[in-house]
Scaffold this motif. Structure first.
Motif, PDB file in Angstrom:
ATOM      1  N   HIS A   1       6.178   2.916 -13.237  1.00  0.00           N
ATOM      2  CA  HIS A   1       5.060   3.054 -14.182  1.00  0.00           C
ATOM      3  C   HIS A   1       3.839   2.243 -13.756  1.00  0.00           C
ATOM      4  CE1 HIS A   1       2.942   3.631 -17.942  1.00  0.00           C
ATOM      5  NE2 HIS A   1       2.930   2.328 -18.161  1.00  0.00           N
ATOM      6  N   LYS A   2       4.025   0.931 -13.600  1.00  0.00           N
ATOM      7  CA  LYS A   2       2.877   0.067 -13.311  1.00  0.00           C
ATOM      8  C   LYS A   2       2.346   0.233 -11.892  1.00  0.00           C
ATOM      9  CE  LYS A   2       4.189  -3.354 -16.798  1.00  0.00           C
ATOM     10  NZ  LYS A   2       4.644  -4.737 -17.066  1.00  0.00           N
ATOM     11  N   LEU A   3       3.250   0.400 -10.928  1.00  0.00           N
ATOM     12  CA  LEU A   3       2.800   0.612  -9.547  1.00  0.00           C
ATOM     13  C   LEU A   3       2.470   2.081  -9.271  1.00  0.00           C
ATOM     14  CD1 LEU A   3       5.172  -1.732  -7.472  1.00  0.00           C
ATOM     15  CD2 LEU A   3       2.824  -2.154  -8.218  1.00  0.00           C
ATOM     16  N   GLY A   4       2.842   2.946 -10.201  1.00  0.00           N
ATOM     17  CA  GLY A   4       2.491   4.369 -10.088  1.00  0.00           C
ATOM     18  C   GLY A   4       3.236   5.114  -8.996  1.00  0.00           C
ATOM     19  N   GLN A   5       4.431   4.643  -8.636  1.00  0.00           N
ATOM     20  CA  GLN A   5       5.247   5.299  -7.616  1.00  0.00           C
ATOM     21  C   GLN A   5       6.666   5.493  -8.129  1.00  0.00           C
ATOM     22  OE1 GLN A   5       4.534   2.531  -4.173  1.00  0.00           O
ATOM     23  NE2 GLN A   5       4.533   4.448  -3.017  1.00  0.00           N
ATOM     24  N   HIS A   6       7.268   6.605  -7.760  1.00  0.00           N
ATOM     25  CA  HIS A   6       8.700   6.726  -8.014  1.00  0.00           C
ATOM     26  C   HIS A   6       9.416   5.727  -7.118  1.00  0.00           C
ATOM     27  CE1 HIS A   6       8.553  10.067 -10.683  1.00  0.00           C
ATOM     28  NE2 HIS A   6       8.085  10.915  -9.813  1.00  0.00           N
ATOM     29  N   PHE A   7      10.534   5.223  -7.570  1.00  0.00           N
ATOM     30  CA  PHE A   7      11.342   4.311  -6.752  1.00  0.00           C
ATOM     31  C   PHE A   7      11.663   4.960  -5.406  1.00  0.00           C
ATOM     32  CE2 PHE A   7      15.611   2.834  -5.449  1.00  0.00           C
ATOM     33  CZ  PHE A   7      15.347   1.482  -5.295  1.00  0.00           C
ATOM     34  N   TYR A   8      11.950   6.245  -5.424  1.00  0.00           N
ATOM     35  CA  TYR A   8      12.273   7.011  -4.217  1.00  0.00           C
ATOM     36  C   TYR A   8      11.137   6.916  -3.197  1.00  0.00           C
ATOM     37  CZ  TYR A   8      13.643  11.214  -1.517  1.00  0.00           C
ATOM     38  OH  TYR A   8      13.997  12.096  -0.532  1.00  0.00           O
ATOM     39  N   ASP A   9       9.892   7.132  -3.649  1.00  0.00           N
ATOM     40  CA  ASP A   9       8.730   7.073  -2.755  1.00  0.00           C
ATOM     41  C   ASP A   9       8.412   5.632  -2.363  1.00  0.00           C
ATOM     42  OD1 ASP A   9       8.320   9.843  -2.770  1.00  0.00           O
ATOM     43  OD2 ASP A   9       7.147   9.764  -4.605  1.00  0.00           O
ATOM     44  N   PHE A  10       8.630   4.718  -3.301  1.00  0.00           N
ATOM     45  CA  PHE A  10       8.366   3.292  -3.035  1.00  0.00           C
ATOM     46  C   PHE A  10       9.224   2.795  -1.872  1.00  0.00           C
ATOM     47  CE2 PHE A  10       9.613  -1.164  -3.860  1.00  0.00           C
ATOM     48  CZ  PHE A  10       8.360  -1.779  -3.793  1.00  0.00           C
ATOM     49  N   ILE A  11      10.505   3.099  -1.906  1.00  0.00           N
ATOM     50  CA  ILE A  11      11.429   2.678  -0.844  1.00  0.00           C
ATOM     51  C   ILE A  11      11.111   3.404   0.459  1.00  0.00           C
ATOM     52  CG2 ILE A  11      13.837   2.654  -0.100  1.00  0.00           C
ATOM     53  CD1 ILE A  11      13.093   0.594  -2.293  1.00  0.00           C
ATOM     54  N   ASN A  12      10.823   4.694   0.365  1.00  0.00           N
ATOM     55  CA  ASN A  12      10.522   5.472   1.570  1.00  0.00           C
ATOM     56  C   ASN A  12       9.253   4.983   2.260  1.00  0.00           C
ATOM     57  OD1 ASN A  12      12.780   7.061   1.524  1.00  0.00           O
ATOM     58  ND2 ASN A  12      11.792   8.857   0.653  1.00  0.00           N
ATOM     59  N   SER A  13       8.300   4.446   1.498  1.00  0.00           N
ATOM     60  CA  SER A  13       7.069   3.933   2.118  1.00  0.00           C
ATOM     61  C   SER A  13       7.382   2.761   3.052  1.00  0.00           C
ATOM     62  CB  SER A  13       6.066   3.499   1.036  1.00  0.00           C
ATOM     63  OG  SER A  13       6.552   2.388   0.306  1.00  0.00           O
ATOM     64  N   TYR A  14       8.352   1.919   2.661  1.00  0.00           N
ATOM     65  CA  TYR A  14       8.764   0.814   3.529  1.00  0.00           C
ATOM     66  C   TYR A  14       9.519   1.342   4.744  1.00  0.00           C
ATOM     67  CZ  TYR A  14       7.360  -2.878   0.306  1.00  0.00           C
ATOM     68  OH  TYR A  14       6.620  -3.738  -0.470  1.00  0.00           O
ATOM     69  N   ARG A  15      10.326   2.354   4.543  1.00  0.00           N
ATOM     70  CA  ARG A  15      11.058   2.950   5.663  1.00  0.00           C
ATOM     71  C   ARG A  15      10.089   3.554   6.680  1.00  0.00           C
ATOM     72  NH1 ARG A  15      15.544   5.970   1.794  1.00  0.00           N
ATOM     73  NH2 ARG A  15      16.972   4.194   1.600  1.00  0.00           N
ATOM     74  N   ILE A  16       9.064   4.231   6.172  1.00  0.00           N
ATOM     75  CA  ILE A  16       8.086   4.863   7.071  1.00  0.00           C
ATOM     76  C   ILE A  16       7.271   3.811   7.813  1.00  0.00           C
ATOM     77  CG2 ILE A  16       6.064   6.362   7.183  1.00  0.00           C
ATOM     78  CD1 ILE A  16       8.776   7.769   6.653  1.00  0.00           C
ATOM     79  N   GLU A  17       6.870   2.747   7.114  1.00  0.00           N
ATOM     80  CA  GLU A  17       6.128   1.659   7.776  1.00  0.00           C
ATOM     81  C   GLU A  17       6.966   1.049   8.896  1.00  0.00           C
ATOM     82  OE1 GLU A  17       3.090   0.553   7.517  1.00  0.00           O
ATOM     83  OE2 GLU A  17       2.460   1.875   5.883  1.00  0.00           O
ATOM     84  N   ASN A  18       8.255   0.906   8.637  1.00  0.00           N
ATOM     85  CA  ASN A  18       9.155   0.371   9.661  1.00  0.00           C
ATOM     86  C   ASN A  18       9.272   1.344  10.827  1.00  0.00           C
ATOM     87  OD1 ASN A  18      10.972  -1.379  10.851  1.00  0.00           O
ATOM     88  ND2 ASN A  18      12.694  -0.788   9.584  1.00  0.00           N
TER      89      ASN A  18
END
Length: 380
Positions: free
Chosen positions: A314-331
């Motif tokens: 809600h506050k960060l405006g991302q689904h948990f699924y996308d939030f975690i995947n963003s770190y995976r993609i950055e890695n």
């Protein structure tokens, strides 16, 4: 070869395949026993429906057992509905309350009691001959179509909610399972829509058109079931169910507003939790776990699941699924940039950063960077 022979041949083939698959589902050793049993029951009920041409060729008299077999069609979509529940929710159990789904089937048979079940054979024959003017049969056809529409809508709503719950609480790659279960439901809805037109012709002056549509339906149904089971059996871990007790974040936020309407957001507390979460993600790298859940992150950060869910979804405006995947993609991007790791294939990289599906990795990478992993590596 005339129409009746074609219908019987197609019916026999479809019956054999459906019943064989049903037998396989109830005997195979698997942890998805409830789901398999419900889908096997769905196949058996469908088989009872499609065997009508074969029954008609063997018995020329209407019977109570034959009519009961016809009304079993009222059990098809409720069983499929329960099957979807069992696939979507890990804590699903068949309970006595689910017997309520028998109501349309019971109503349909009660309606037929006075003028079919409780009369002699001559009256039964007369009832069937004059079926186009039978109020009972017309009522049952209207009832089953209302039932089908209601349950199909309910299934779509379950899939929509479950997908959202998955995105808010899990970071695996099983989201694809909901997409193709949705596809199967759409195909099933089309099948029932065609059946609706078949029934309209059945009560018209062109009943022969209904027979040809029936042949097409049986063939279509056979291919549909085979496709679904082929997909499921070749991907035994495809479905990852969610806990039905989980709440959507939108419901949690609404509940909090109702309980504490005067509560104002503490900016310092919010920033502290965000910093704590980001520090945990960069230092501990929990995203490398392909089966990561929000409960795992909650345990690592010591932020309650409910608060963490609201924070991310809600506050960060991302689904948990996308939030975690963003770190995976950055890695993954760091690995692709690293000249010492240029011998690693894209497949090796996706497994290393926490993905276990090439399609999911490519989709997430393109969503995050606007390019495919291969193109991104070449452009460096």
């Amino acid at each position: 070869m005339d129409k009746s022979n074609v219908l019987i041949i197609v019916t026999v083939i479809s019956l054999f395949v459906s019943l064989f698959l049903a037998l396989f589902l109830v005997t195979v050793k698997t942890k998805y026993k409830t789901s398999n049993s419900l889908f096997a029951l769905f196949l058996i009920i469908i088989s009872m429906d499609i065997c009508e041409p074969l029954i008609s060729s063997l018995f020329d008299r209407p019977s109570n057992l034959g009519m009961l077999r016809n009304t079993c069609a009222f059990l098809q979509i409720p069983v499929f509905y329960l099957y979807v529940l069992s696939v979507c929710y890990s804590d699903f159990r068949v309970k006595p309350i689910h017997l309520l789904h028998l109501l349309p089937f019971l109503i349909a048979n009660v309606v037929l009691l006075p003028h079919f079940y409780m009369v002699d054979i001559a009256s039964k024959i007369n009832f069937i001959i004059n079926r186009q003017s039978s109020l009972e049969l017309k009522f049952n056809h209207i009832l089953i179509h209302i039932q089908i529409i209601t349950y199909i809508i309910a299934v779509f709503m379950i899939l929509k909610k479950t997908k959202k719950l998955y995105l808010e609480n899990y970071a695996g790659t099983s989201i694809n399972s909901y997409r193709w279960l949705l596809q199967f439901t759409v195909v099933l809805a089309v099948l029932y829509l065609i059946a609706l037109f078949k029934n309209i012709f059945k009560f018209s002056d062109y009943p022969y058109i209904s027979d040809w549509i029936k042949i097409g339906l049986i063939v279509f149904q056979l291919f549909m079931v085979c496709w679904y089971l082929f997909k499921a059996l070749n991907n035994p871990g495809l479905f990852r169910s969610v806990d039905s007790k989980l709440q959507l974040v939108s419901d949690i936020v609404l509940e909090e507003k109702k309980n504490n309407p005067q509560t104002t957001e503490n900016e310092e507390e919010f920033n502290a939790e965000v910093m704590k979460l980001k520090k945990y993600m960069t230092e501990e790298k929990p995203f490398l776990n392909p089966s990561l859940t929000i409960q795992d992150v909650s345990n690592g950060t010591e932020i309650p699941v409910r608060e963490l869910s609201v924070l991310i979804n809600h506050k960060l405006g991302q689904h948990f699924y996308d939030f975690i995947n963003s770190y995976r993609i950055e890695n993954a991007m760091d690995i692709l940039k690293d000249a010492t790791k240029n011998k690693l294939t894209v497949l090796e990289i996706l497994y290393e950063v926490g993905f276990n599906s090439k399609s999911s990795f490519n989709t997430a990478f393109k969503k995050h960077t606007g390019a495919t992993p291969t193109f991104y590596r070449k452009s460096l």
